[in-house]
Design a protein around this motif. Structure first.
Motif, short mmCIF file in Angstrom:
data_model
loop_
_atom_site.label_atom_id
_atom_site.label_comp_id
_atom_site.label_asym_id
_atom_site.label_seq_id
_atom_site.Cartn_x
_atom_site.Cartn_y
_atom_site.Cartn_z
N UNK A 1 2.69 11.23 5.10
CA UNK A 1 3.96 11.16 4.32
C UNK A 1 3.38 10.12 3.04
N UNK A 2 2.05 9.54 3.33
CA UNK A 2 1.70 8.51 2.40
C UNK A 2 0.85 9.08 1.65
N UNK A 3 1.03 8.91 0.20
CA UNK A 3 0.02 9.26 -0.82
C UNK A 3 0.14 10.93 -1.06
N UNK A 4 1.41 11.28 -1.00
CA UNK A 4 1.73 12.80 -1.30
C UNK A 4 2.88 12.84 -1.93
N UNK A 5 2.88 13.91 -3.09
CA UNK A 5 4.29 14.08 -3.82
C UNK A 5 5.64 14.19 -3.12
N UNK B 1 8.29 11.15 -6.65
CA UNK B 1 7.88 9.47 -6.01
C UNK B 1 6.90 9.81 -5.13
N UNK B 2 6.22 8.59 -4.74
CA UNK B 2 4.96 8.49 -3.94
C UNK B 2 5.35 7.18 -2.93
N UNK B 3 5.01 7.46 -1.69
CA UNK B 3 4.78 6.49 -0.74
C UNK B 3 3.47 5.87 -0.58
N UNK B 4 3.51 4.57 -0.58
CA UNK B 4 2.01 3.82 -0.62
C UNK B 4 2.48 2.69 0.48
N UNK B 5 1.08 2.77 1.01
CA UNK B 5 1.14 1.75 2.29
C UNK B 5 0.80 0.40 1.59
N UNK B 6 1.52 -0.55 2.15
CA UNK B 6 1.40 -2.02 1.55
C UNK B 6 0.12 -2.59 1.87
N UNK B 7 -0.62 -3.20 1.02
CA UNK B 7 -1.99 -3.81 0.90
C UNK B 7 -1.79 -5.05 1.28
N UNK B 8 -1.95 -5.68 2.47
CA UNK B 8 -1.88 -6.89 2.74
C UNK B 8 -2.94 -8.03 2.47
N UNK B 9 -4.29 -7.21 2.35
CA UNK B 9 -5.34 -8.09 1.80
C UNK B 9 -4.98 -8.63 0.51
N UNK B 10 -4.29 -7.89 -0.20
CA UNK B 10 -4.09 -8.65 -1.81
C UNK B 10 -3.18 -9.56 -1.52
N UNK B 11 -2.06 -9.84 -0.61
CA UNK B 11 -1.20 -10.66 -0.40
C UNK B 11 -1.69 -11.95 0.10
N UNK C 1 7.03 3.97 -3.94
CA UNK C 1 7.68 3.10 -2.84
C UNK C 1 6.69 2.36 -1.91
N UNK C 2 6.78 1.04 -1.64
CA UNK C 2 5.79 0.63 -0.77
C UNK C 2 6.24 0.77 0.60
#
Length: 541
Positions: free
Chosen positions: A286-290, A306-316, A216-217
């Motif tokens: 809470x990010x990148x932990x099960x 599930x996993x929480x992942x921070x949005x990578x805006x550089x890719x955008x 989940x981003x």
């Protein structure tokens, strides 16, 4: 019962082993019933061949028809007793036996078990009959007698036994009145009911449907939600519950987290649980932990992750930059396409080996209406002076009727031969073509001759262009052209590839402006001409 008789619809289902081996299965039906036989496996395949007895004789008995791949008995007769073989393209044939009797109700093909005391539904299972959308009435029989008791019949024949008990066990037949091909029938299908008690219901293990290693981003500092769906079983149990953990720690230990869950039913007795984990503010911990969603019943406990992942805006940003760059590159190419292609051809002539001639004498045949009647000399001046002067200095050879043909030659023969010995057909169009066909003068006869030759040129060239794609046609417009007055073939070419527009320079413009006014026209014309002029090709003798 109507004069047309009773109908039985049976959708035949086979196992894979039966289909591959071609083993026969026998179905028992009664005479006087309309019977529908489907070739296994069940699909919408209509390219099916039916035969009787497995032979190559495709003739069927009287009263038996193949409709949309189904074998219809209209209705079953005692003489229909025997075996029938169906074959689908690329598959082995399947033989099905048909045993005809005089029984009133159809034989029971299956048995279902329902729970006593539960308001269960009994399906009619006559999907194809209801798909006809011509049904008028549905009724049920028990042991081939009118059903008495508290029942309700719902959509598509579903019967519900209100307060069912073991005394309701027996054979039930669903009767559906239907109109088929203008005749009235009654479709029938039987099913055997047996009962069990709630205490003997088999409990099933729970299963998390989602999440299953889902990502989940999220954005740090913002709110987020994670949802979880789990299969509970065939009954709603009071000791079932769902909960969440984050990095193996209960969510109750975090003030930013809260969860809720509820159970719901899908189908008759299938229960699911739906839980939502709400995060008021996403923290770094809470990010990148099960994050686990668990469901516990009396049988066992199971979890999904599930996993929480921070949005990578550089890719955008990179994607946006690439899209913009690609769009600009495409736009630049389209804008400078003609110049780039002409430059490439020029370089290619200097560095590539001399190419072999394909037998064509000219690069283009120029077709235009000769102005020796009523019209001005604008078109002729362009076709006889301006066009050859500009193109021939770039090495292109043009055949222009009135300049290159010899007096006394058969006009039509010359036109047909020369059009087919040219790479391109340049058709010069102007308002003169339309206006010259209107009105009456003393030169009408000469005008008609010119129009006839013009039409013949275009007819020969356009026909070859549309049928053999050779020669290619280039439309050149001088002024405003009304295509409604032209043949459909020219209108088709105009719609397909457009036309080049040549503008007559004004007498008041200076020489520099005159040279620039049609620069794009000449570039586009050379772009549509052969890449290597005929004069540059090497001819083998």
């Amino acid at each position: 019962m109507t004069a047309a008789g009773w109908v039985i619809l049976l959708s035949v289902t086979f196992t894979v082993a039966q289909k591959l081996s071609g083993e026969a299965d026998t179905y028992h039906v009664s005479a006087g019933y309309l019977f529908v036989l489907r070739c296994p496996p069940e699909d919408k395949h209509t390219n099916v061949t039916w035969s009787r007895g497995g032979g190559h004789n495709l003739s069927l008995p009287s009263g038996v028809e193949v409709i949309d791949g189904l074998l219809w008995f209209l209705p079953v007769q005692m003489s229909h007793n025997g075996s029938y073989t169906c074959e689908k393209w690329g598959e082995a044939g399947v033989t099905i036996g048909l045993s005809v009797s005089s029984e009133k109700c159809p034989e029971v093909p299956e048995t279902i078990v329902i729970t006593a005391g539960v308001n269960d539904g009994v399906p009619c299972k006559q999907t194809e009959i209801f798909n006809l959308k011509t049904t008028t009435n549905t009724r049920w029989l028990k042991d081939c007698k009118p059903l008495r008791g508290s029942i309700s019949v719902e959509e598509r024949g579903l019967m519900r036994l209100n307060g069912s008990s073991e005394s309701d066990a027996g054979n039930y037949t669903c009767m559906v009145d239907v109109t088929f091909n203008g005749r009235k029938f009654t479709a029938a299908r039987s099913i055997r009911l047996t009962f069990t008690t709630i205490g003997t219901v088999i409990r099933t293990k729970p299963k998390v449907i989602y999440p299953q290693q889902e990502v989940v981003v999220v954005k740090e500092g913002m709110a987020a939600e994670v949802k979880c769906k789990a299969y509970i079983g065939i009954s709603e149990e009071n000791d079932t519950y769902m909960y969440w953990t984050i990095d193996n720690v209960s969510t109750d230990d975090f003030t930013q987290l809260s969860d809720s869950w509820e159970s719901f039913q899908e189908g008759d007795r299938v229960y699911y649980g739906l839980s939502t984990l709400s995060i008021s503010e996403v923290h770094r911990q809470f990010i990148n932990v099960p994050i686990s969603c668990c469901v516990r019943t009396t049988l066992e406990r199971t979890c999904g992750m599930a996993w929480l992942q921070e949005a990578d805006h550089s890719a955008l940003y990179t994607s946006v930059s690439l899209c913009i760059s690609a769009s600009l590159a495409v736009a630049a190419f389209l804008f400078f396409k003609v110049d780039l292609v002409l430059a490439y051809r020029k370089l290619l002539r200097h560095f590539s080996k001399q190419q072999i001639s394909d037998g064509k004498l000219y690069d283009a045949y120029v077709s235009f209406l000769h102005p020796d009647t009523l019209t001005s000399d604008v078109t002729a001046n362009f076709a006889l002076q301006i066009l050859p002067k500009e193109m021939e200095k770039h090495g292109y050879s043009l055949f222009i009727r009135g300049r290159d043909d010899c007096p006394g030659e058969a006009v039509h023969d010359v036109i047909a031969a020369m059009v087919r010995r040219c790479h391109r057909l340049i058709i010069v169009l102007s308002p003169e073509i339309r206006s010259s066909t209107q009105g009456e003068t003393e030169e009408v006869e000469t005008l008609c001759d010119n129009q006839t030759q013009l039409c013949y040129e275009q007819k020969i060239g356009v026909h070859d262009a549309l049928t053999r794609n050779e020669p290619r046609v280039i439309l050149v417009e001088i002024g405003s052209v009304d295509y409604r007055c032209l043949p459909e073939s020219l209108r088709y070419i105009k719609r397909k590839q457009g036309a080049l527009k040549w503008k007559k320079p004004s007498l008041k413009t200076n020489k520099c402006i005159k040279s620039r006014s049609n620069r794009n026209f000449w570039k586009s014309l050379r772009y549509n001409m052969p890449s290597v002029p005929s004069g540059k090709l090497h001819t083998i003798v």
